[in-house]
Motif scaffolding. Sequence first.
Motif, PDB file in Angstrom:
ATOM      1  N   PRO A  49      12.582 -19.514  10.409  1.00 33.19           N
ATOM      2  CA  PRO A  49      13.155 -18.295  10.996  1.00 33.19           C
ATOM      3  C   PRO A  49      14.125 -17.532  10.112  1.00 33.19           C
ATOM      4  O   PRO A  49      14.344 -16.336  10.322  1.00 33.19           O
ATOM      5  CB  PRO A  49      13.843 -18.797  12.273  1.00 33.19           C
ATOM      6  CG  PRO A  49      14.056 -20.257  12.055  1.00 33.19           C
ATOM      7  CD  PRO A  49      12.919 -20.706  11.202  1.00 33.19           C
ATOM      8  N   ASP A  50      14.735 -18.211   9.104  1.00 34.90           N
ATOM      9  CA  ASP A  50      15.708 -17.492   8.294  1.00 34.90           C
ATOM     10  C   ASP A  50      15.082 -16.768   7.113  1.00 34.90           C
ATOM     11  O   ASP A  50      15.795 -16.125   6.341  1.00 34.90           O
ATOM     12  CB  ASP A  50      16.829 -18.418   7.818  1.00 34.90           C
ATOM     13  CG  ASP A  50      16.326 -19.562   6.952  1.00 34.90           C
ATOM     14  OD1 ASP A  50      15.130 -19.879   7.018  1.00 34.90           O
ATOM     15  OD2 ASP A  50      17.145 -20.137   6.208  1.00 34.90           O
ATOM     16  N   LEU A  51      13.755 -16.831   6.966  1.00 26.61           N
ATOM     17  CA  LEU A  51      13.093 -15.987   5.975  1.00 26.61           C
ATOM     18  C   LEU A  51      13.029 -14.557   6.497  1.00 26.61           C
ATOM     19  O   LEU A  51      12.726 -14.321   7.670  1.00 26.61           O
ATOM     20  CB  LEU A  51      11.663 -16.474   5.715  1.00 26.61           C
ATOM     21  CG  LEU A  51      11.399 -17.429   4.554  1.00 26.61           C
ATOM     22  CD1 LEU A  51       9.923 -17.806   4.529  1.00 26.61           C
ATOM     23  CD2 LEU A  51      11.815 -16.835   3.225  1.00 26.61           C
ATOM     24  N   THR A  52      13.304 -13.595   5.633  1.00 24.97           N
ATOM     25  CA  THR A  52      13.091 -12.192   5.975  1.00 24.97           C
ATOM     26  C   THR A  52      11.621 -11.871   5.737  1.00 24.97           C
ATOM     27  O   THR A  52      11.120 -12.032   4.624  1.00 24.97           O
ATOM     28  CB  THR A  52      13.971 -11.275   5.108  1.00 24.97           C
ATOM     29  OG1 THR A  52      15.346 -11.555   5.395  1.00 24.97           O
ATOM     30  CG2 THR A  52      13.683  -9.810   5.371  1.00 24.97           C
ATOM     31  N   VAL A  53      10.944 -11.443   6.792  1.00 25.26           N
ATOM     32  CA  VAL A  53       9.505 -11.182   6.720  1.00 25.26           C
ATOM     33  C   VAL A  53       9.269  -9.676   6.680  1.00 25.26           C
ATOM     34  O   VAL A  53       9.658  -8.945   7.596  1.00 25.26           O
ATOM     35  CB  VAL A  53       8.760 -11.807   7.907  1.00 25.26           C
ATOM     36  CG1 VAL A  53       7.268 -11.483   7.835  1.00 25.26           C
ATOM     37  CG2 VAL A  53       8.972 -13.317   7.928  1.00 25.26           C
ATOM     38  N   ILE A  54       8.642  -9.241   5.611  1.00 25.34           N
ATOM     39  CA  ILE A  54       8.299  -7.832   5.415  1.00 25.34           C
ATOM     40  C   ILE A  54       6.808  -7.684   5.635  1.00 25.34           C
ATOM     41  O   ILE A  54       6.010  -8.450   5.083  1.00 25.34           O
ATOM     42  CB  ILE A  54       8.684  -7.385   3.986  1.00 25.34           C
ATOM     43  CG1 ILE A  54      10.161  -7.669   3.715  1.00 25.34           C
ATOM     44  CG2 ILE A  54       8.368  -5.908   3.776  1.00 25.34           C
ATOM     45  CD1 ILE A  54      10.536  -7.607   2.241  1.00 25.34           C
ATOM     46  N   ALA A  55       6.409  -6.713   6.423  1.00 27.08           N
ATOM     47  CA  ALA A  55       4.994  -6.486   6.707  1.00 27.08           C
ATOM     48  C   ALA A  55       4.486  -5.295   5.913  1.00 27.08           C
ATOM     49  O   ALA A  55       5.012  -4.185   6.052  1.00 27.08           O
ATOM     50  CB  ALA A  55       4.780  -6.235   8.200  1.00 27.08           C
ATOM     51  N   ASP A  56       3.499  -5.522   5.046  1.00 26.57           N
ATOM     52  CA  ASP A  56       2.828  -4.399   4.399  1.00 26.57           C
ATOM     53  C   ASP A  56       2.056  -3.634   5.467  1.00 26.57           C
ATOM     54  O   ASP A  56       1.287  -4.230   6.235  1.00 26.57           O
ATOM     55  CB  ASP A  56       1.881  -4.899   3.317  1.00 26.57           C
ATOM     56  CG  ASP A  56       1.142  -3.759   2.636  1.00 26.57           C
ATOM     57  OD1 ASP A  56       1.738  -3.094   1.780  1.00 26.57           O
ATOM     58  OD2 ASP A  56      -0.038  -3.519   2.989  1.00 26.57           O
ATOM     59  N   THR A  57       2.264  -2.323   5.507  1.00 23.41           N
ATOM     60  CA  THR A  57       1.686  -1.496   6.569  1.00 23.41           C
ATOM     61  C   THR A  57       0.734  -0.489   5.949  1.00 23.41           C
ATOM     62  O   THR A  57       1.152   0.544   5.423  1.00 23.41           O
ATOM     63  CB  THR A  57       2.796  -0.779   7.353  1.00 23.41           C
ATOM     64  OG1 THR A  57       3.736  -1.756   7.831  1.00 23.41           O
ATOM     65  CG2 THR A  57       2.228  -0.007   8.536  1.00 23.41           C
ATOM     66  N   CYS A  58      -0.551  -0.840   5.977  1.00 27.57           N
ATOM     67  CA  CYS A  58      -1.582   0.032   5.422  1.00 27.57           C
ATOM     68  C   CYS A  58      -2.889  -0.288   6.127  1.00 27.57           C
ATOM     69  O   CYS A  58      -2.978  -1.258   6.883  1.00 27.57           O
ATOM     70  CB  CYS A  58      -1.688  -0.160   3.904  1.00 27.57           C
ATOM     71  SG  CYS A  58      -2.570   1.201   3.077  1.00 27.57           S
ATOM     72  N   LEU A  59      -3.901   0.510   5.870  1.00 25.47           N
ATOM     73  CA  LEU A  59      -5.206   0.298   6.497  1.00 25.47           C
ATOM     74  C   LEU A  59      -6.265  -0.183   5.519  1.00 25.47           C
ATOM     75  O   LEU A  59      -7.333  -0.624   5.935  1.00 25.47           O
ATOM     76  CB  LEU A  59      -5.696   1.608   7.150  1.00 25.47           C
ATOM     77  CG  LEU A  59      -4.798   2.236   8.216  1.00 25.47           C
ATOM     78  CD1 LEU A  59      -5.411   3.537   8.728  1.00 25.47           C
ATOM     79  CD2 LEU A  59      -4.557   1.277   9.376  1.00 25.47           C
ATOM     80  N   CYS A  60      -5.995  -0.124   4.205  1.00 24.25           N
ATOM     81  CA  CYS A  60      -7.075  -0.304   3.226  1.00 24.25           C
ATOM     82  C   CYS A  60      -7.734  -1.673   3.303  1.00 24.25           C
ATOM     83  O   CYS A  60      -8.948  -1.790   3.077  1.00 24.25           O
ATOM     84  CB  CYS A  60      -6.573  -0.011   1.815  1.00 24.25           C
ATOM     85  SG  CYS A  60      -5.231  -1.086   1.261  1.00 24.25           S
ATOM     86  N   GLN A  61      -6.966  -2.742   3.608  1.00 24.34           N
ATOM     87  CA  GLN A  61      -7.586  -4.065   3.703  1.00 24.34           C
ATOM     88  C   GLN A  61      -8.464  -4.197   4.937  1.00 24.34           C
ATOM     89  O   GLN A  61      -9.264  -5.125   5.017  1.00 24.34           O
ATOM     90  CB  GLN A  61      -6.526  -5.173   3.767  1.00 24.34           C
ATOM     91  CG  GLN A  61      -5.651  -5.276   2.529  1.00 24.34           C
ATOM     92  CD  GLN A  61      -4.255  -4.782   2.806  1.00 24.34           C
ATOM     93  OE1 GLN A  61      -4.023  -3.579   2.912  1.00 24.34           O
ATOM     94  NE2 GLN A  61      -3.300  -5.691   2.937  1.00 24.34           N
TER      95      GLN A  61
END
Length: 326
Positions: free
Chosen positions: A112-124
């Motif tokens: 839980p203490d990891l900062t999670v960043i979500a890549d937000t795109c449609l290409c995949q």
Amino acid sequence: MKDLQFQRHRRLRTTDSMRALVRETHLQTQDLIYPIFVVEGEGIKKEVPSMPGVFHLSLDYLTEEMKEVRGLGIRSVIVFGVPKEKDEVGSQAYCETGIVQQAIRQIKQDVPDLTVIADTCLCQYTDHGHCGVVRDGEIVNDESLTLLAQTAVSQAKAGADIIAPSNMMDGFVAAIRQGLDEAGFVNTPIMSYAVKFASAFYGPFRDAAHSSPQFGDRRAYQMDPANRLEAIREAQSDEEEGADFLIVKPGLSYMDIMRELKDRFPLPIVAYNVSGEYSMIKAAAQNGWVNEEEIVLEKLTSMKRAGADLIITYFAKDVAKYLSQQ
């Protein structure tokens, strides 16, 4: 020689401890963001052929990997998904049970203490491989914004700490900020791929993410590598629309842009040390042409010196080990 006048700069270079004492730029493990590629299925830990040391991971391997990352002192990861099914509108990108959404939930539960960043795109997620909706062979801007905002909200609902839109549609930060705010995620920051060039350095990533365009290329929405003033305009738009971080991608060939953004904007600057930059060094090191540790540390330190506050890099685990040994 008796009357010769000159400066003795070498006085401050005489020993390791002296050099450390006057060092201006410092690379630290907490500066690093580690990219991960999560795939559907079970029992999958498969090395990406063009990126030695980078793996496709199924969810049953994910927690072990994230615990290793956190144990090395790395505090942030950015999640890319590789779905089994694709369609023309990339619906798996904003599906509540999409692979990225599942991965985010699992990481936040188990580490839980990891900062999670979500890549937000449609290409995949699109069957045509482009970062937006395609109509009559054209990547249409405004219709794409709706789907990108949906994707960001679904990722925030899954527990993403930061949304990182990478599509380069006009107005994407404004659309995502509005979508997040309306959904109650007013405190979720946006790490914008503000300055993303149409670069030849992305090849290995497209191998990893299975995201190569099926027709044409991305030059109609990613930036011309020759343009500097346009990069400043792009960054300014994103700042005005509500971005909390500004990414420069790629990092190595665009450190002049990084420095300009750092001097102009009061936001954290993020360098993306991209796949091509990674693979070139790995290949050269495997052939014995360069010292991998020395060249990696020099390169990432130069990005910090150019103005980067944070660095997204596939070398993150390696660098964390190098720094701990120092």
